[in-house]
Each structure stands twice: as structure tokens, then as C-alpha cells.
Design a protein around this motif. Structure first.
Motif, PDB file in Angstrom:
ATOM      1  N   GLU A  65       0.857  -1.284   0.431  1.00 55.16           N
ATOM      2  CA  GLU A  65       0.336  -0.045  -0.276  1.00 55.16           C
ATOM      3  C   GLU A  65       0.863   1.263  -0.473  1.00 55.16           C
ATOM      4  OE1 GLU A  65      -3.599   2.637  -0.117  1.00 55.16           O
ATOM      5  OE2 GLU A  65      -2.928   0.783  -0.280  1.00 55.16           O
ATOM      6  N   TYR A  68       1.724   1.938  -3.434  1.00 57.19           N
ATOM      7  CA  TYR A  68       0.676   2.582  -4.318  1.00 57.19           C
ATOM      8  C   TYR A  68       0.433   4.160  -4.618  1.00 57.19           C
ATOM      9  CZ  TYR A  68      -0.516  -2.293  -5.481  1.00 57.19           C
ATOM     10  OH  TYR A  68      -0.125  -3.873  -5.867  1.00 57.19           O
ATOM     11  N   GLN A  69       0.606   4.779  -2.937  1.00 59.49           N
ATOM     12  CA  GLN A  69       0.374   5.702  -1.985  1.00 59.49           C
ATOM     13  C   GLN A  69       1.599   6.781  -2.888  1.00 59.49           C
ATOM     14  OE1 GLN A  69      -1.033   7.099   1.076  1.00 59.49           O
ATOM     15  NE2 GLN A  69      -2.724   5.083   1.265  1.00 59.49           N
ATOM     16  N   THR A 266      -6.165  -0.503   5.800  1.00 54.65           N
ATOM     17  CA  THR A 266      -3.999  -0.502   5.444  1.00 54.65           C
ATOM     18  C   THR A 266      -3.497   1.297   4.668  1.00 54.65           C
ATOM     19  OG1 THR A 266      -3.960  -2.799   4.908  1.00 54.65           O
ATOM     20  CG2 THR A 266      -2.063  -1.341   4.244  1.00 54.65           C
ATOM     21  N   SER A 267      -4.726   1.540   3.729  1.00 55.88           N
ATOM     22  CA  SER A 267      -4.937   2.931   3.229  1.00 55.88           C
ATOM     23  C   SER A 267      -4.888   4.252   4.453  1.00 55.88           C
ATOM     24  CB  SER A 267      -5.447   3.528   2.075  1.00 55.88           C
ATOM     25  OG  SER A 267      -7.141   3.080   3.157  1.00 55.88           O
ATOM     26  N   ARG A 268      -4.844   3.678   4.944  1.00 55.11           N
ATOM     27  CA  ARG A 268      -5.505   4.451   6.570  1.00 55.11           C
ATOM     28  C   ARG A 268      -3.616   4.203   7.226  1.00 55.11           C
ATOM     29  NH1 ARG A 268      -6.166   9.413   7.813  1.00 55.11           N
ATOM     30  NH2 ARG A 268      -6.383   9.987  10.850  1.00 55.11           N
ATOM     31  N   VAL A 270      -0.982   3.254   6.297  1.00 55.65           N
ATOM     32  CA  VAL A 270      -0.450   4.338   5.005  1.00 55.65           C
ATOM     33  C   VAL A 270      -0.041   5.627   4.909  1.00 55.65           C
ATOM     34  CG1 VAL A 270       0.946   4.592   2.999  1.00 55.65           C
ATOM     35  CG2 VAL A 270      -0.148   2.069   3.843  1.00 55.65           C
ATOM     36  N   ARG A 271      -1.636   6.229   5.460  1.00 57.61           N
ATOM     37  CA  ARG A 271      -1.046   7.988   4.986  1.00 57.61           C
ATOM     38  C   ARG A 271      -0.699   8.088   5.904  1.00 57.61           C
ATOM     39  NH1 ARG A 271      -1.481  12.431   1.439  1.00 57.61           N
ATOM     40  NH2 ARG A 271      -1.564  14.060   3.035  1.00 57.61           N
TER      41      ARG A 271
END
Length: 339
Positions: A65, A68-69, A266-268, A270-271
Motif C-alpha cells: 500500500e 501505491y500511495q 491499510t490505506s489509513r 500508510v497515509r
């Protein structure tokens, strides 16, 4: 204005500030310094562009992730893990974002336990891109077994991979950053590198060792203010880390999927990692309650922390013995969703 009135106003202001912090904390999914940086700090979209970023453990979970970000920020990426096919899959998806070109992504298979290969891998990255701005030490493995049932080889494997492998790669990249007098070494640790929990004795040991090493390294590099040493400490996050965890034997992993809707997206996670990197934060805690609360208790009220940890620990072992995710029961009341 009398002194008495002034003192009352100061006391009221302090009380209101404390109340605001408590309200923020109730809904927090990261330490308050990190959340302040998210609100008022520098944006990753401003700070991380045009950098060469090497990510280990890039084939799944947080590492995947993160790649990707990052691919949406216009960086050059080095993707490392043991599984070449998975790295190629991740690369293809990055290219589908439409920002990066083939030349911007370098797939570099790497086994962290093969420490003799790390110097050559570092030279390969420098030959490909000419520099390394950020090394993200994300590769690693977890554990799910009771200490008394666990073979000593499991502890050895976890130290070889999570600790010595990460230290070895860092030591290969560090001379380059010292020569340039700049760079960031970001290590994905864990809340279990700060506190401890049953079923993860070997994992906790390796993560505590990492935190100790990098905290010491940060002080030793004080004469190089352009080099950041950052510890990222997430709590439970949606990934395959539990499925791939070692058990009581090195040859045996958990191998089954567990329910993950109760864990942080996971996106949160990683942010928040990117925000910490953009703002040069030295250590961040990323977790929902009650785990975030437990870490704060360990930091400021360890006696209460022991009491709460014992309660949660017994439930964790009970869940494990019943074939459930060890942490699932904690989130029914506490979980706050972040989309």
C-alpha cells in the motif's frame, strides 16, 4: 484586570485546553503529535516528490500500500521482497496509476536474512538511480504462539529477519546518506516494539531490539541533522501479517485467513506514515483504541498499564486458543472507522 481574575482565566483556559485534548484523544487513531502534523503540518504531496525511495517488504500489506500511495507522488521507487512475481504485480499496478514510467520503478528481489547480499543490492540501487533519499525498512514477520510451546529456532528466525536483516541493510545504505549529509531511514516497527503482548514473545523481542538500535543511532547521527531516523509503530492493520506469522515451529505458519474488518485500514495507516515522513517525525504511534490508550498508559502510568495489559492479555490468549483472531474482541466497542 486584577491578578485574581487573571489567574482564574488562565486556569479556565488550561482546563478548556485539556478538555479539547481529551476529546481529540477519544477519537484519535494516532498519537497527538502525528494528528497535529496531519492537520497543520507539511503535506507528503509537497515534500516527497522527486525522491528515490527504497521499500522492503513491498510485495504485500503495508509495504504494498505504501508503494501505491508513493507512486502517485512522482517518486522513483525500488521494490524489494523475496517474491519476484508479487513485486512485478505491484509494479504493474503502480504503472497503471499513470504517473510513473517504467524507468521510475526498479524491482530488486532481496532476502533480508541473506545479509551477504545487502551491499550488492545497495550498489545496484545507486547504479540505477544515483542516490537513495529514503530507505523504508518494512520487511518482517510476526508470531502467534505461546512462549512455552515455541522452539528456539523461531526466536532465532525472527531476530535474523526482523532485527539483524534490517540493521544490516541500514548499515549498507547509511554511508551513502552520511556522504550526502541527508536522507531518511524509516523503520516500520510496531506498538509491540514499545509494549509487549502474549503470543508474540519473539516478535516483541525483535521489535524492541529495533527500537533500541535506531534510537541509539539517531543520537550518534546528531552531527548530521539532515539524516532522519524515524520509527513507525502501527497497531493491528489489515494485512496478511497474521496469516504469515510463525507459530511454534519455523516450518509452520498460521496459514489461515482471519477476519480483518475490525482492524485499521491499510490505506489509513500508510497515509499517516507519509505524513510522519513529510514532517520528519522521529517516532509515531498509529492505532485505534484501546491499543493507543495502552501505549499512552505505558508511557505515563505503567502501573495502570500492567493492570490493563493483564486483562487484555488473558482475553488475547483465550481468543487464540478458540481459533479466533487474537485481537478481535477489543474492537466491538472501541472501533472508529476511517474511510
Amino acid at each position: 484586570m486584577s491578578w485574581e481574575l487573571l489567574l482564574w482565566l488562565l486556569a479556565l483556559s488550561a482546563l478548556l485546553a485539556l478538555l479539547v485534548q481529551l476529546l481529540r484523544f477519544v477519537r484519535a487513531d494516532g498519537d497527538l503529535t502525528l494528528l497535529w502534523a496531519e492537520w497543520q503540518g507539511r503535506r507528503p504531496e509537497w515534500e516527497l516528490t522527486d525522491m528515490v525511495i527504497w521499500v522492503t517488504g513491498a510485495s504485500s500489506g503495508i509495504g504494498e500500500e505504501l508503494v501505491y500511495q508513493l507512486s502517485k507522488l512522482g517518486v522513483s521507487l525500488v521494490l524489494s521482497a523475496r517474491r519476484v512475481q508479487e513485486l512485478e504485480r505491484v509494479k504493474r499496478r503502480c504503472l497503471e496509476n499513470g504517473i510513473l514510467k517504467e524507468k521510475d520503478i526498479f524491482v530488486l528481489p532481496l532476502d533480508l536474512t541473506d545479509r551477504s547480499s545487502h551491499e550488492a543490492a545497495t550498489k545496484a540501487v545507486l547504479q540505477e538511480f544515483g542516490k537513495i533519499d529514503i530507505l523504508v525498512n518494512n520487511g518482517g514477520q510476526s508470531q502467534r504462539s505461546l512462549c512455552v510451546d515455541t522452539n528456539l529456532d523461531v526466536f532465532k528466525e525472527l531476530m535474523e529477519l526482523n532485527y539483524l536483516g534490517t540493521v544490516s541493510l541500514t548499515m549498507c545504505v547509511l554511508p551513502h546518506m552520511i556522504e550526502r549529509k541527508q536522507g531518511k531511514i524509516v523503520t516500520v516497527n510496531s506498538l509491540l516494539g514499545i509494549i509487549s503482548a502474549p503470543l508474540s514473545s519473539g516478535y516483541c523481542a525483535s521489535k524492541h531490539a529495533l527500537r533500541g538500535f535506531f534510537n541509539c543511532l539517531r543520537v550518534e547521527l546528531a552531527e548530521y541533522p539532515g539524516i532522519l531516523i524515524s520509527n513507525i509503530c502501527p497497531g493491528p492493520v489489515q494485512s496478511n501479517i497474521v496469516k504469515n506469522s510463525l507459530t511454534e515451529e519455523v516450518t509452520k505458519s498460521v496459514g489461515i485467513d482471519t477476519v480483518q474488518s475490525h482492524k485499521m485500514a491499510t490505506s489509513r495507516c500508510v497515509r499517516l506514515m507519509l505524513i510522519s515522513m513529510a514532517n520528519d517525525l522521529k517516532e509515531v504511534w498509529i492505532a485505534d483504541h484501546p491499543f493507543l490508550l495502552v501505549v499512552y498508559l505505558w508511557q505515563y502510568m505503567p502501573t495502570w498499564a500492567w493492570w490493563l495489559t493483564n486483562i487484555l492479555g488473558k482475553k488475547r490468549i483465550e481468543n487464540f486458543k478458540n481459533g479466533l483472531d487474537a485481537d478481535i474482541s477489543y474492537f466491538k466497542t472501541w472501533k472508529t472507522k476511517h474511510d
